[in-house]
Design a protein around this motif. Structure first.
Motif, PDB file in Angstrom:
ATOM      1  N   ARG A  90       0.392  -0.954  -0.114  1.00 52.76           N
ATOM      2  CA  ARG A  90      -0.401   0.136  -0.012  1.00 52.76           C
ATOM      3  C   ARG A  90       1.091   1.197  -0.339  1.00 52.76           C
ATOM      4  NH1 ARG A  90      -3.030  -0.666   5.087  1.00 52.76           N
ATOM      5  NH2 ARG A  90      -4.132   1.479   4.124  1.00 52.76           N
ATOM      6  N   THR A  91       2.459   1.191   0.350  1.00 56.09           N
ATOM      7  CA  THR A  91       3.309   2.023   0.725  1.00 56.09           C
ATOM      8  C   THR A  91       3.345   2.743  -1.245  1.00 56.09           C
ATOM      9  OG1 THR A  91       5.488   1.487   0.931  1.00 56.09           O
ATOM     10  CG2 THR A  91       3.674   1.765   2.326  1.00 56.09           C
ATOM     11  N   ALA A  92       3.745   1.717  -1.585  1.00 51.60           N
ATOM     12  CA  ALA A  92       4.216   1.799  -3.796  1.00 51.60           C
ATOM     13  C   ALA A  92       3.296   2.181  -3.778  1.00 51.60           C
ATOM     14  CB  ALA A  92       4.532   0.518  -3.840  1.00 51.60           C
ATOM     15  N   GLN A  93       3.409   3.913  -4.761  1.00 51.42           N
ATOM     16  CA  GLN A  93       2.310   4.271  -5.566  1.00 51.42           C
ATOM     17  C   GLN A  93       2.728   5.134  -6.762  1.00 51.42           C
ATOM     18  OE1 GLN A  93      -0.014   6.780  -3.276  1.00 51.42           O
ATOM     19  NE2 GLN A  93       0.144   5.542  -1.715  1.00 51.42           N
ATOM     20  N   VAL A  94       2.216   5.675  -7.767  1.00 54.56           N
ATOM     21  CA  VAL A  94       1.833   5.919  -8.672  1.00 54.56           C
ATOM     22  C   VAL A  94       1.415   7.657  -8.771  1.00 54.56           C
ATOM     23  CG1 VAL A  94       2.411   5.912 -11.316  1.00 54.56           C
ATOM     24  CG2 VAL A  94       2.632   4.136 -10.722  1.00 54.56           C
TER      25      VAL A  94
ATOM     26  N   ASN B 180       5.092   9.570  -0.973  1.00 59.20           N
ATOM     27  CA  ASN B 180       3.620  10.367  -1.974  1.00 59.20           C
ATOM     28  C   ASN B 180       2.776  10.840  -0.796  1.00 59.20           C
ATOM     29  OD1 ASN B 180       4.515   8.438  -3.659  1.00 59.20           O
ATOM     30  ND2 ASN B 180       3.814   6.220  -2.907  1.00 59.20           N
ATOM     31  N   GLU B 181       2.482  10.107   0.682  1.00 62.64           N
ATOM     32  CA  GLU B 181       1.221  11.241   1.352  1.00 62.64           C
ATOM     33  C   GLU B 181       1.781  13.044   1.320  1.00 62.64           C
ATOM     34  OE1 GLU B 181      -1.408  10.771   2.576  1.00 62.64           O
ATOM     35  OE2 GLU B 181      -2.157   8.813   2.207  1.00 62.64           O
ATOM     36  N   ILE B 182       3.030  13.332   1.511  1.00 60.69           N
ATOM     37  CA  ILE B 182       3.692  14.605   1.381  1.00 60.69           C
ATOM     38  C   ILE B 182       3.435  15.452   0.121  1.00 60.69           C
ATOM     39  CG2 ILE B 182       5.583  16.064   1.737  1.00 60.69           C
ATOM     40  CD1 ILE B 182       7.187  14.345   2.954  1.00 60.69           C
ATOM     41  N   ALA B 183       3.350  14.510  -1.461  1.00 59.54           N
ATOM     42  CA  ALA B 183       2.919  15.005  -2.798  1.00 59.54           C
ATOM     43  C   ALA B 183       1.783  15.633  -2.599  1.00 59.54           C
ATOM     44  CB  ALA B 183       3.269  14.148  -4.079  1.00 59.54           C
ATOM     45  N   VAL B 184       0.635  14.610  -1.988  1.00 62.43           N
ATOM     46  CA  VAL B 184      -1.068  14.410  -1.881  1.00 62.43           C
ATOM     47  C   VAL B 184      -0.994  15.834  -1.318  1.00 62.43           C
ATOM     48  CG1 VAL B 184      -3.242  13.630  -0.992  1.00 62.43           C
ATOM     49  CG2 VAL B 184      -1.229  12.219  -2.659  1.00 62.43           C
ATOM     50  N   ALA B 185      -0.869  15.472  -0.174  1.00 61.00           N
ATOM     51  CA  ALA B 185      -0.999  16.590   1.274  1.00 61.00           C
ATOM     52  C   ALA B 185      -0.618  18.244   0.546  1.00 61.00           C
ATOM     53  CB  ALA B 185       0.147  16.579   2.313  1.00 61.00           C
ATOM     54  N   GLU B 186       0.695  18.407  -0.382  1.00 62.80           N
ATOM     55  CA  GLU B 186       1.122  19.613  -0.272  1.00 62.80           C
ATOM     56  C   GLU B 186      -0.160  20.027  -1.549  1.00 62.80           C
ATOM     57  OE1 GLU B 186       5.269  20.008  -0.563  1.00 62.80           O
ATOM     58  OE2 GLU B 186       5.556  19.868   1.767  1.00 62.80           O
ATOM     59  N   GLY B 187      -0.782  19.019  -2.354  1.00 63.69           N
ATOM     60  CA  GLY B 187      -1.394  19.989  -3.315  1.00 63.69           C
ATOM     61  C   GLY B 187      -0.622  19.629  -4.522  1.00 63.69           C
ATOM     62  N   ILE B 188       0.305  18.366  -4.874  1.00 59.17           N
ATOM     63  CA  ILE B 188       1.431  18.424  -6.094  1.00 59.17           C
ATOM     64  C   ILE B 188       1.023  17.583  -6.828  1.00 59.17           C
ATOM     65  CG2 ILE B 188       3.889  18.224  -6.318  1.00 59.17           C
ATOM     66  CD1 ILE B 188       4.702  19.818  -4.187  1.00 59.17           C
TER      67      ILE B 188
END
Length: 326
Positions: free
Chosen positions: A113-117, A192-200
């Motif tokens: 679950r931690t590996a994502q595109v 991944n969560e950082i990218a999503v949380a920062e709206g990137i």
């Protein structure tokens, strides 16, 4: 002529004294220093916690830390005999066994679950097939990288050359997404969560339905053969650490969160909690590892990344975990 008295050797006296004092029966003089490799993404954090928990010291174990961005780099260090123990997923392990005879001494966690595109949010992409003609950041040679190029991309109809693979360490990918020098990234937590949380970024898939991605603790065969007592004592520490992950998750989270904030990551506790929740930590040695490893090895052989399918009786050492359990 014997007088009936039993004479103790100096070593026997030391061991008896240690037991009487509640110290480890095998002192530091009997156990080899461990050169421990781990990756600085979320996959390596159970190992980082073990190193900071004090459990190794309680058993008289000394260690040196070797931190790298991803597990395939630890594997390469182990093949070169620069590191004794390290964690990574199946693909990196199989390559490491092929190149350097590395062996599995435990399964530490599952991280599918931690590996994502993750794609750039402004591009509004929702499927892997839409990456055709796009620039994709990938830690080439890593387990997540190999699964993407060998399994996920072909399943989405993408052939080699249909997208531009941009070789990059996982810890540099969010910045590249923000700078729009890449269109997507094949990455792991917490990035991944950082990218999503920062709206990137937008996560368009995780690996869990493709591969549960067990992460193994591997060892060099030299270290295991020369230091079996050290390996067994080390695995006993993992069994103790497992209880912390189950019974005291707040303590574990505090240690791991402190690691990432110390490296300059501006990550909220909420974002971190979401990332850590995707890691399923359960140290042990499951009896059903071979079918999944065989499948992974067949893909790597097809892609000419290994020379032969491993002999699993040599590559897997469940006997050491069993001995540690007593």
């Amino acid at each position: 002529m014997s007088n009936g008295r039993v004479e103790l050797t100096r070593r026997q006296w030391l061991v008896a004294s240690a037991l009487a004092l509640g110290l480890p029966a095998q002192g530091a003089w009997a156990l080899e220093t461990i050169r421990q490799g781990f990756q600085t993404n979320i996959w390596g954090m159970p190992t980082y916690y073990l190193l900071k928990s004090g459990l190794l010291e309680k058993r008289g174990l000394k260690f040196e830390e070797f931190a790298v961005p991803s597990g395939n780099l630890t594997m390469q260090q182990m093949v070169a005999r620069q590191v004794d123990l390290g964690t990574y997923a199946a693909q990196s392990f199989i390559i490491g066994h092929d190149k350097g005879g590395l062996v599995v001494i435990a399964q530490i966690e599952q991280v599918g679950r931690t590996a994502q595109v993750v794609t750039r949010k402004d591009l509004n992409l929702s499927q892997v097939s839409e990456l055709k003609g796009r620039k994709v950041a990938n830690q080439t040679g890593s387990s997540v990288g190999n699964i993407f190029t060998d399994v996920i991309a072909p399943a989405a109809g993408l052939k080699k050359g249909d997208f531009q693979e941009v070789r990059m360490d996982v810890n540099n990918m969010v910045a590249a997404m923000a700078a729009k020098t890449v269109d997507a990234m094949v990455n792991v937590e917490p990035y991944n969560e950082i990218a999503v949380a920062e709206g990137i970024g937008t996560s368009i898939m995780d690996y869990s339905k493709v591969d549960k991605m067990p992460v193994f603790m591997a060892a060099t065969p030299d270290f295991v053969d020369k230091n079996p007592d050290t390996v067994v004592a080390y695995l006993k520490c993992w069994q103790e650490a497992a209880r912390d992950f189950k019974d005291n998750p707040g303590k574990v989270a505090d240690v791991i969160y402190a690691f990432f904030t110390s490296k300059g990551y501006a990550m909220s506790r909420e974002t971190f909690a979401k990332a850590l929740a995707k890691v399923e930590v359960d140290p042990g040695f499951p009896s059903d590892l071979v079918p999944g490893l065989q499948k992974d090895a067949e893909v790597l052989l097809r892609e000419k990344k290994i020379s032969a399918i491993p002999d699993w009786n040599k590559a897997l050492r469940p006997d050491l975990w069993a001995k540690a359990r007593g």
